[in-house]
Design a protein around this motif. Structure first.
Motif, PDB file in Angstrom:
ATOM      1  N   ALA A   1       0.818  -1.206   0.000  1.00 24.03           N
ATOM      2  CA  ALA A   1       0.000   0.000   0.000  1.00 24.03           C
ATOM      3  C   ALA A   1       0.856   1.262   0.000  1.00 24.03           C
ATOM      4  O   ALA A   1       0.434   2.313  -0.508  1.00 24.03           O
ATOM      5  CB  ALA A   1      -0.922  -0.002   1.221  1.00 24.03           C
ATOM      6  N   LEU A   2       2.071   1.171   0.537  1.00 28.50           N
ATOM      7  CA  LEU A   2       2.975   2.321   0.538  1.00 28.50           C
ATOM      8  C   LEU A   2       3.668   2.524  -0.799  1.00 28.50           C
ATOM      9  O   LEU A   2       4.431   3.474  -0.956  1.00 28.50           O
ATOM     10  CB  LEU A   2       4.033   2.144   1.640  1.00 28.50           C
ATOM     11  N   GLY A   3       3.409   1.628  -1.733  1.00 32.12           N
ATOM     12  CA  GLY A   3       3.973   1.782  -3.071  1.00 32.12           C
ATOM     13  C   GLY A   3       5.261   1.033  -3.318  1.00 32.12           C
ATOM     14  O   GLY A   3       5.901   1.222  -4.361  1.00 32.12           O
ATOM     15  N   LEU A   4       5.672   0.155  -2.386  1.00 28.49           N
ATOM     16  CA  LEU A   4       6.892  -0.617  -2.590  1.00 28.49           C
ATOM     17  C   LEU A   4       6.636  -1.725  -3.602  1.00 28.49           C
ATOM     18  O   LEU A   4       5.613  -2.415  -3.541  1.00 28.49           O
ATOM     19  CB  LEU A   4       7.362  -1.230  -1.269  1.00 28.49           C
ATOM     20  N   ASN A   5       7.578  -1.903  -4.525  1.00 25.36           N
ATOM     21  CA  ASN A   5       7.433  -2.983  -5.493  1.00 25.36           C
ATOM     22  C   ASN A   5       7.834  -4.311  -4.850  1.00 25.36           C
ATOM     23  O   ASN A   5       8.231  -4.367  -3.676  1.00 25.36           O
ATOM     24  CB  ASN A   5       8.257  -2.711  -6.753  1.00 25.36           C
ATOM     25  N   ARG A   6       7.766  -5.390  -5.617  1.00 21.36           N
ATOM     26  CA  ARG A   6       7.987  -6.723  -5.055  1.00 21.36           C
ATOM     27  C   ARG A   6       9.394  -6.860  -4.472  1.00 21.36           C
ATOM     28  O   ARG A   6       9.573  -7.403  -3.377  1.00 21.36           O
ATOM     29  CB  ARG A   6       7.752  -7.775  -6.149  1.00 21.36           C
ATOM     30  N   TRP A   7      10.402  -6.382  -5.206  1.00 11.50           N
ATOM     31  CA  TRP A   7      11.776  -6.485  -4.720  1.00 11.50           C
ATOM     32  C   TRP A   7      11.973  -5.646  -3.462  1.00 11.50           C
ATOM     33  O   TRP A   7      12.637  -6.077  -2.512  1.00 11.50           O
ATOM     34  CB  TRP A   7      12.732  -6.045  -5.811  1.00 11.50           C
ATOM     35  N   GLN A   8      11.407  -4.444  -3.433  1.00 15.90           N
ATOM     36  CA  GLN A   8      11.539  -3.577  -2.266  1.00 15.90           C
ATOM     37  C   GLN A   8      10.849  -4.179  -1.041  1.00 15.90           C
ATOM     38  O   GLN A   8      11.344  -4.057   0.085  1.00 15.90           O
ATOM     39  CB  GLN A   8      10.986  -2.189  -2.578  1.00 15.90           C
ATOM     40  N   ARG A   9       9.706  -4.813  -1.255  1.00 17.56           N
ATOM     41  CA  ARG A   9       9.008  -5.460  -0.131  1.00 17.56           C
ATOM     42  C   ARG A   9       9.860  -6.598   0.433  1.00 17.56           C
ATOM     43  O   ARG A   9       9.953  -6.777   1.648  1.00 17.56           O
ATOM     44  CB  ARG A   9       7.641  -5.994  -0.581  1.00 17.56           C
ATOM     45  N   PHE A  10      10.465  -7.342  -0.470  1.00 18.36           N
ATOM     46  CA  PHE A  10      11.308  -8.458  -0.020  1.00 18.36           C
ATOM     47  C   PHE A  10      12.533  -7.939   0.717  1.00 18.36           C
ATOM     48  O   PHE A  10      12.890  -8.448   1.789  1.00 18.36           O
ATOM     49  CB  PHE A  10      11.740  -9.308  -1.211  1.00 18.36           C
ATOM     50  N   ARG A  11      13.172  -6.911   0.161  1.00 21.27           N
ATOM     51  CA  ARG A  11      14.425  -6.412   0.727  1.00 21.27           C
ATOM     52  C   ARG A  11      14.230  -5.685   2.044  1.00 21.27           C
ATOM     53  O   ARG A  11      15.033  -5.866   2.991  1.00 21.27           O
ATOM     54  CB  ARG A  11      15.107  -5.490  -0.272  1.00 21.27           C
ATOM     55  N   HIS A  12      13.200  -4.878   2.175  1.00 20.28           N
ATOM     56  CA  HIS A  12      13.049  -4.009   3.337  1.00 20.28           C
ATOM     57  C   HIS A  12      12.090  -4.546   4.398  1.00 20.28           C
ATOM     58  O   HIS A  12      12.161  -4.115   5.560  1.00 20.28           O
ATOM     59  CB  HIS A  12      12.573  -2.625   2.889  1.00 20.28           C
ATOM     60  N   VAL A  13      11.189  -5.450   4.032  1.00 21.79           N
ATOM     61  CA  VAL A  13      10.173  -5.912   4.979  1.00 21.79           C
ATOM     62  C   VAL A  13      10.324  -7.398   5.299  1.00 21.79           C
ATOM     63  O   VAL A  13      10.410  -7.791   6.471  1.00 21.79           O
ATOM     64  CB  VAL A  13       8.750  -5.638   4.434  1.00 21.79           C
ATOM     65  N   ILE A  14      10.370  -8.229   4.266  1.00 20.06           N
ATOM     66  CA  ILE A  14      10.335  -9.679   4.480  1.00 20.06           C
ATOM     67  C   ILE A  14      11.684 -10.225   4.925  1.00 20.06           C
ATOM     68  O   ILE A  14      11.791 -10.896   5.960  1.00 20.06           O
ATOM     69  CB  ILE A  14       9.853 -10.395   3.203  1.00 20.06           C
ATOM     70  N   TRP A  15      12.733  -9.963   4.143  1.00 28.28           N
ATOM     71  CA  TRP A  15      14.020 -10.594   4.395  1.00 28.28           C
ATOM     72  C   TRP A  15      14.634 -10.219   5.748  1.00 28.28           C
ATOM     73  O   TRP A  15      15.144 -11.111   6.447  1.00 28.28           O
ATOM     74  CB  TRP A  15      14.980 -10.274   3.262  1.00 28.28           C
ATOM     75  N   PRO A  16      14.642  -8.940   6.172  1.00 25.28           N
ATOM     76  CA  PRO A  16      15.255  -8.617   7.465  1.00 25.28           C
ATOM     77  C   PRO A  16      14.637  -9.381   8.639  1.00 25.28           C
ATOM     78  O   PRO A  16      15.330  -9.702   9.608  1.00 25.28           O
ATOM     79  CB  PRO A  16      15.020  -7.106   7.601  1.00 25.28           C
ATOM     80  N   GLN A  17      13.336  -9.657   8.565  1.00 28.33           N
ATOM     81  CA  GLN A  17      12.692 -10.410   9.642  1.00 28.33           C
ATOM     82  C   GLN A  17      12.900 -11.912   9.471  1.00 28.33           C
ATOM     83  O   GLN A  17      13.122 -12.636  10.446  1.00 28.33           O
ATOM     84  CB  GLN A  17      11.191 -10.108   9.659  1.00 28.33           C
ATOM     85  N   ALA A  18      12.838 -12.376   8.227  1.00 23.24           N
ATOM     86  CA  ALA A  18      12.982 -13.811   7.983  1.00 23.24           C
ATOM     87  C   ALA A  18      14.365 -14.315   8.335  1.00 23.24           C
ATOM     88  O   ALA A  18      14.520 -15.431   8.843  1.00 23.24           O
ATOM     89  CB  ALA A  18      12.657 -14.121   6.518  1.00 23.24           C
ATOM     90  N   VAL A  19      15.389 -13.505   8.076  1.00 24.49           N
ATOM     91  CA  VAL A  19      16.756 -13.976   8.305  1.00 24.49           C
ATOM     92  C   VAL A  19      17.006 -14.233   9.788  1.00 24.49           C
ATOM     93  O   VAL A  19      17.769 -15.141  10.151  1.00 24.49           O
ATOM     94  CB  VAL A  19      17.771 -12.948   7.741  1.00 24.49           C
ATOM     95  N   ARG A  20      16.354 -13.480  10.678  1.00 21.51           N
ATOM     96  CA  ARG A  20      16.502 -13.714  12.115  1.00 21.51           C
ATOM     97  C   ARG A  20      15.821 -15.014  12.537  1.00 21.51           C
ATOM     98  O   ARG A  20      16.253 -15.680  13.471  1.00 21.51           O
ATOM     99  CB  ARG A  20      15.935 -12.537  12.905  1.00 21.51           C
ATOM    100  N   ILE A  21      14.762 -15.357  11.834  1.00 25.11           N
ATOM    101  CA  ILE A  21      14.034 -16.586  12.154  1.00 25.11           C
ATOM    102  C   ILE A  21      14.789 -17.819  11.672  1.00 25.11           C
ATOM    103  O   ILE A  21      14.844 -18.840  12.364  1.00 25.11           O
ATOM    104  CB  ILE A  21      12.621 -16.535  11.538  1.00 25.11           C
ATOM    105  N   VAL A  22      15.386 -17.727  10.501  1.00 27.31           N
ATOM    106  CA  VAL A  22      16.030 -18.904   9.910  1.00 27.31           C
ATOM    107  C   VAL A  22      17.474 -19.065  10.360  1.00 27.31           C
ATOM    108  O   VAL A  22      18.083 -20.101  10.060  1.00 27.31           O
ATOM    109  CB  VAL A  22      15.981 -18.833   8.372  1.00 27.31           C
ATOM    110  N   MET A  23      18.027 -18.089  11.062  1.00 34.79           N
ATOM    111  CA  MET A  23      19.439 -18.176  11.428  1.00 34.79           C
ATOM    112  C   MET A  23      19.783 -19.420  12.250  1.00 34.79           C
ATOM    113  O   MET A  23      20.776 -20.110  11.947  1.00 34.79           O
ATOM    114  CB  MET A  23      19.857 -16.904  12.175  1.00 34.79           C
ATOM    115  N   PRO A  24      19.027 -19.766  13.319  1.00 36.88           N
ATOM    116  CA  PRO A  24      19.380 -20.972  14.080  1.00 36.88           C
ATOM    117  C   PRO A  24      19.381 -22.255  13.238  1.00 36.88           C
ATOM    118  O   PRO A  24      20.364 -23.003  13.281  1.00 36.88           O
ATOM    119  CB  PRO A  24      18.322 -21.007  15.195  1.00 36.88           C
TER     120      PRO A  24
END
Length: 264
Positions: free
Chosen positions: A169-192
């Motif tokens: 809704a803020l206008g982020l494209n698919r790559w931007q959503r992955f880079r700024h929203v999804i990946w930073p949170q997912a990487v902390r979950i998958v690290m262990p």
């Protein structure tokens, strides 16, 4: 308040015991000629083991992440290809896959290269030009990428869909959503689990010895066959693997604690 046993706050007495055993073992190694001789021979294989493990793991992470993203694709063909790859590779024992890649897939790839060389003018290869260490690394990449794909997929799916929709809704494209929203949170979950898989690959790298790669296990086997000192030789082999895996596990735990402190 009584702490729950699973809270992880207990003093690591097991680590003290293991450390004492390692100190005693290292003392035996540095004070006895037979242990020093075995260790000097194994030192050549340590670098091969680390090379296979690190290169194989980083490559498997890249392939696994790509497979996880493919499984989230809107294209059914892409999803089915990724799912089929993951299920097939997870269903084949690593040892069998290692032998298949070394003696079936590698010669087939060389034959394919030579066939294409007739059209491209590239230099033809011989099967022996494909080193066994790279065949073994390729097999580990194929095997572990399927496991890591599921780790990445679980991490990506754990992100609340509301956050993704808000970013859209803020206008982020698919790559931007992955880079700024999804990946930073997912990487902390998958690290262990990623760390656990790295330790597992370090141990499974010993399987490459079955195709003659001069890693720790292979050199240890050849050394024991030559000096007939199986007790001393395999003590050193086990000590080297144990030292690497425990050091890596402790480093990963310290990194996880660092991530948790940054999240507060």
């Amino acid at each position: 308040m009584r702490q729950h046993p699973d809270a992880g706050g207990d003093f690591p007495y097991w680590l003290v015991a293991v450390f004492a055993a390692l100190v005693w073992a290292f003392w035996q190694v540095v004070t006895q000629d037979i242990y020093l001789d075995v260790l000097s021979k194994l030192s050549r294989g340590i670098w091969i083991t680390l090379q296979v493990s690190v290169v194989g793991y980083l490559s498997a992470c890249a392939v696994g992440l790509a497979l996880a993203l493919m499984q989230r694709s809107g294209n059914i063909v892409v999803r089915q290809v990724a799912r089929g790859y993951v299920e097939i590779m997870r269903g084949i024992p690593i040892l069998v896959l290692l032998l298949y890649v070394a003696f079936v897939l590698a010669p087939a790839l060389v034959a394919l290269w030579n066939w294409s060389a007739g059209y491209t003018g590239a230099e033809e290869l011989r099967t022996r030009d494909f080193p066994f260490v790279w065949r073994a690394t390729l097999a580990l990449v194929l095997a572990y990428s399927s496991f890591l794909a599921e780790v990445f997929r679980a991490g990506l799916q754990s992100i609340d869909i509301g956050q993704v929709e808000a970013a859209e809704a803020l206008g982020l494209n698919r790559w931007q959503r992955f880079r700024h929203v999804i990946w930073p949170q997912a990487v902390r979950i998958v690290m262990p689990p990623l760390g656990n898989d790295f330790v597992a690959m370090l141990k499974d790298s010993s399987l490459v010895s079955v195709v003659g790669v001069q890693d720790i296990a292979q050199i240890g086997k050849l050394t024991a066959a030559g000096n007939f000192r199986y007790f001393e030789t395999y003590n050193v082999v086990a000590l080297v693997y144990l030292t690497m895996t425990i050091a890596l596990s402790l480093a990963l735990r310290a990194f996880e604690r660092h991530l948790k402190r940054n999240d507060r």
